[in-house]
Design a protein around this motif. Structure first.
Motif, PDB file in Angstrom:
ATOM      1  N   GLN A 153      -5.521 -10.509  -2.040  1.00  0.00           N
ATOM      2  CA  GLN A 153      -3.651 -10.220  -2.246  1.00  0.00           C
ATOM      3  C   GLN A 153      -3.115  -9.083  -1.951  1.00  0.00           C
ATOM      4  N   GLY A 154      -2.755  -8.524  -1.506  1.00  0.00           N
ATOM      5  CA  GLY A 154      -1.683  -7.407  -2.073  1.00  0.00           C
ATOM      6  C   GLY A 154      -0.583  -7.484  -2.569  1.00  0.00           C
ATOM      7  N   VAL A 155      -0.491  -6.524  -3.555  1.00  0.00           N
ATOM      8  CA  VAL A 155       0.648  -6.012  -5.326  1.00  0.00           C
ATOM      9  C   VAL A 155       1.342  -4.906  -4.537  1.00  0.00           C
ATOM     10  N   ASP A 156       2.783  -4.964  -5.519  1.00  0.00           N
ATOM     11  CA  ASP A 156       3.066  -3.645  -4.818  1.00  0.00           C
ATOM     12  C   ASP A 156       3.315  -3.019  -5.986  1.00  0.00           C
ATOM     13  N   ASN A 157       2.116  -2.310  -5.967  1.00  0.00           N
ATOM     14  CA  ASN A 157       1.819  -1.418  -7.070  1.00  0.00           C
ATOM     15  C   ASN A 157       0.988  -0.649  -7.027  1.00  0.00           C
ATOM     16  N   ILE A 158       0.789   0.953  -6.237  1.00  0.00           N
ATOM     17  CA  ILE A 158       0.175   1.851  -6.402  1.00  0.00           C
ATOM     18  C   ILE A 158      -1.035   2.198  -6.934  1.00  0.00           C
ATOM     19  N   ARG A 159      -0.873   2.149  -8.209  1.00  0.00           N
ATOM     20  CA  ARG A 159      -1.859   2.429  -9.502  1.00  0.00           C
ATOM     21  C   ARG A 159      -2.518   1.483  -9.791  1.00  0.00           C
ATOM     22  N   TYR A 160      -2.909   0.306  -8.568  1.00  0.00           N
ATOM     23  CA  TYR A 160      -3.738  -1.128  -9.202  1.00  0.00           C
ATOM     24  C   TYR A 160      -5.371  -0.868  -9.004  1.00  0.00           C
ATOM     25  N   LEU A 161      -5.670   0.007  -8.083  1.00  0.00           N
ATOM     26  CA  LEU A 161      -6.678   0.278  -8.204  1.00  0.00           C
ATOM     27  C   LEU A 161      -7.568   0.824  -9.746  1.00  0.00           C
TER      28      LEU A 161
ATOM     29  N   LEU B 183      -8.635 -15.289  -6.939  1.00  0.00           N
ATOM     30  CA  LEU B 183      -7.767 -14.156  -6.303  1.00  0.00           C
ATOM     31  C   LEU B 183      -8.173 -12.767  -6.946  1.00  0.00           C
ATOM     32  N   PHE B 184      -7.963 -11.823  -6.230  1.00  0.00           N
ATOM     33  CA  PHE B 184      -7.922 -10.754  -6.566  1.00  0.00           C
ATOM     34  C   PHE B 184      -6.900  -9.484  -6.185  1.00  0.00           C
ATOM     35  N   PHE B 185      -6.503  -8.531  -6.910  1.00  0.00           N
ATOM     36  CA  PHE B 185      -5.396  -7.743  -5.723  1.00  0.00           C
ATOM     37  C   PHE B 185      -5.589  -6.666  -5.606  1.00  0.00           C
ATOM     38  N   VAL B 186      -5.030  -6.228  -4.892  1.00  0.00           N
ATOM     39  CA  VAL B 186      -5.115  -4.723  -4.671  1.00  0.00           C
ATOM     40  C   VAL B 186      -3.895  -4.257  -3.998  1.00  0.00           C
ATOM     41  N   PRO B 187      -3.649  -2.964  -3.964  1.00  0.00           N
ATOM     42  CA  PRO B 187      -2.431  -2.997  -3.454  1.00  0.00           C
ATOM     43  C   PRO B 187      -1.649  -2.490  -2.193  1.00  0.00           C
ATOM     44  N   VAL B 188      -1.197  -3.161  -1.599  1.00  0.00           N
ATOM     45  CA  VAL B 188      -0.115  -2.968  -0.394  1.00  0.00           C
ATOM     46  C   VAL B 188      -0.700  -1.896   0.318  1.00  0.00           C
ATOM     47  N   GLY B 189      -0.626  -1.873   1.685  1.00  0.00           N
ATOM     48  CA  GLY B 189      -1.181  -0.329   2.348  1.00  0.00           C
ATOM     49  C   GLY B 189      -3.217   0.337   2.181  1.00  0.00           C
ATOM     50  N   SER B 190      -4.133  -1.269   1.391  1.00  0.00           N
ATOM     51  CA  SER B 190      -5.247  -0.776   0.974  1.00  0.00           C
ATOM     52  C   SER B 190      -6.174  -1.691   2.205  1.00  0.00           C
ATOM     53  N   ARG B 191      -7.260  -0.776   2.565  1.00  0.00           N
ATOM     54  CA  ARG B 191      -8.020  -1.897   3.641  1.00  0.00           C
ATOM     55  C   ARG B 191      -9.155  -1.469   2.582  1.00  0.00           C
TER      56      ARG B 191
ATOM     57  N   ALA C 197     -13.516  -4.787   8.367  1.00  0.00           N
ATOM     58  CA  ALA C 197     -12.755  -4.163   7.600  1.00  0.00           C
ATOM     59  C   ALA C 197     -10.988  -4.930   7.704  1.00  0.00           C
ATOM     60  N   ILE C 198     -10.672  -5.839   6.719  1.00  0.00           N
ATOM     61  CA  ILE C 198      -8.900  -5.419   6.682  1.00  0.00           C
ATOM     62  C   ILE C 198      -7.843  -5.086   5.906  1.00  0.00           C
ATOM     63  N   ASP C 199      -7.047  -4.777   6.509  1.00  0.00           N
ATOM     64  CA  ASP C 199      -5.784  -4.535   6.345  1.00  0.00           C
ATOM     65  C   ASP C 199      -5.217  -4.740   5.354  1.00  0.00           C
ATOM     66  N   ILE C 200      -4.748  -4.326   3.881  1.00  0.00           N
ATOM     67  CA  ILE C 200      -3.197  -4.931   3.606  1.00  0.00           C
ATOM     68  C   ILE C 200      -1.880  -5.145   3.817  1.00  0.00           C
ATOM     69  N   LEU C 201      -1.529  -5.408   3.870  1.00  0.00           N
ATOM     70  CA  LEU C 201      -0.284  -5.006   4.511  1.00  0.00           C
ATOM     71  C   LEU C 201       1.091  -5.658   4.046  1.00  0.00           C
ATOM     72  N   ASP C 202       0.975  -6.939   3.089  1.00  0.00           N
ATOM     73  CA  ASP C 202       2.296  -7.518   2.445  1.00  0.00           C
ATOM     74  C   ASP C 202       1.610  -7.971   1.175  1.00  0.00           C
ATOM     75  N   THR C 203       2.341  -8.477   0.531  1.00  0.00           N
ATOM     76  CA  THR C 203       1.816  -9.724  -1.149  1.00  0.00           C
ATOM     77  C   THR C 203       2.411 -10.685  -0.494  1.00  0.00           C
ATOM     78  N   THR C 204       1.809 -11.869   0.308  1.00  0.00           N
ATOM     79  CA  THR C 204       1.504 -12.988   0.753  1.00  0.00           C
ATOM     80  C   THR C 204       0.239 -13.160   1.736  1.00  0.00           C
ATOM     81  N   THR C 205       0.260 -12.641   2.027  1.00  0.00           N
ATOM     82  CA  THR C 205      -0.947 -13.258   3.162  1.00  0.00           C
ATOM     83  C   THR C 205      -2.666 -13.638   2.011  1.00  0.00           C
ATOM     84  N   THR C 206      -3.550 -14.086   2.505  1.00  0.00           N
ATOM     85  CA  THR C 206      -4.459 -13.977   1.234  1.00  0.00           C
ATOM     86  C   THR C 206      -5.160 -13.839   2.318  1.00  0.00           C
ATOM     87  N   HIS C 207      -5.977 -13.341   2.168  1.00  0.00           N
ATOM     88  CA  HIS C 207      -8.354 -12.900   2.981  1.00  0.00           C
ATOM     89  C   HIS C 207      -9.386 -13.268   2.488  1.00  0.00           C
TER      90      HIS C 207
END
Length: 319
Positions: free
Chosen positions: A47-55, A86-94, A103-113
């Motif tokens: 799932q996405g998270v609003d933190n570009i440094r999360y990786l 559930l693990f998190f990656v920054p919104v905008g990650s592929r 490939a999955i694009d993570i475009l928001d903070t609510t959708t789980t893949h």
């Protein structure tokens, strides 16, 4: 330092084994089979998270494992299933799974893949009873969870991307347009990683990309590491310093690197901003602007010490 690419090993939880057990109670010395099934392993989702440094979290610990199912129990009791992970990656990650070519694009903070399915629990010996085998001593092990070795590539989601040669005034312009505090300096490669700013009340996000040099798309300088961050922008602002002795050459150098990296970048709408206009005389800038006007639909002349020019650009960017 911004970590924008990592590899992560993902495993779904393993299924729990079934149990071989027989009912043994007072006055029932030879009861039938009562071994229960194992629980299912937990799935793994991203799932996405609003933190570009999360990786950065995965730079040292790059494994994510689902929770295993529990073994079956006597009295036909099924083992507990593993909870989903559930693990998190920054919104905008592929998220790229090269083995499955997906490939999955993570475009928001609510959708789980879903990334990896958990294994199935094994059957206990209760499940194997039959008219011809009333005391089965067989049970199944659980199946293993799916495995996936995924590559995470952060591709910033910004409405506007600032591009240009090193020392073209991109970071200073970002600071002037937004409330960002990007590092600036009078030497190349002050910007060593992308900077983000928000265009005030307009709600637009601007990304300042480290300067490109000739050969960046082949690994020279810093730009090759960050070109991917402008692939999702809706508008490019091509910054060219008024201190340049050949603005058209500077423009063509950067455009060539964009084309060599990804030709589709040339189709992104683009405007030109002649920066540092306070360092050159108006007549020279006017001549340069005329030359550049054939290359882009709009050419702006700006200086961070000229509030009017900044406000005009800010308003038009939002529009």
């Amino acid at each position: 330092m911004l970590i924008d690419e990592v590899r992560i090993s993902v495993r779904g939880g393993n299924g729990g084994p079934g149990l071989v057990s027989f009912r043994r109670e007072k006055f029932i010395p030879r009861g039938g089979p009562d071994g229960g099934n194992g629980g299912h392993g937990g799935n793994v989702y991203v799932q996405g998270v609003d933190n570009i440094r999360y990786l950065k979290k995965y730079h040292e610990k790059n494994t994510v494992e689902g929770i295993d199912g529990q073994p079956g129990a006597s009295s036909k009791r099924t083992g507990a299933s593993g909870k989903d992970t559930l693990f998190f990656v920054p919104v905008g990650s592929r998220v790229i799974d090269h083995n499955r070519n997906s490939a999955i694009d993570i475009l928001d903070t609510t959708t789980t893949h879903l990334i990896a399915l958990g294994g199935r629990g094994g059957k206990g010996n209760w499940e194997f009873r039959s008219a011809t085998n009333q005391a089965p001593r067989t049970a199944q092990p659980g199946t293993q969870g799916q495995r996936a070795d995924v590559e995470i590539r952060l591709m910033l989601i910004a409405d506007i991307g600032l591009i240009g040669l090193p020392n073209a005034g991109k970071s200073s312009l970002l600071n002037a347009l937004t409330s960002s505090a990007a590092r600036v300096g009078d030497y190349p490669f002050t910007t060593l990683e992308p900077n983000l700013g928000r265009l005030g009340k307009y709600g637009k996000t601007i990304a300042d990309i480290p300067g490109l040099i000739e050969g960046a798309s082949k690994g020279k300088g810093l730009g090759t590491s960050f070109l991917k961050h402008i692939e999702r922008t809706r508008l490019l602002v091509h910054c060219i310093s008024a201190e340049s002795d050949d603005m058209k050459r500077d423009y063509e150098t950067v455009r060539k690197e964009l084309n060599d990296f990804n030709p589709s970048l040339l189709s992104v709408p683009e405007i030109i901003a002649i920066t540092k206009s306070d360092t050159s005389d108006p007549q020279t800038i006017a001549k340069q602007k005329k030359k550049l006007s054939n290359l882009a639909p709009a050419v702006y002349v700006v200086s961070i010490v000229d509030d009017t020019s900044i406000e005009t650009l800010r308003h038009d960017l939002a529009r």
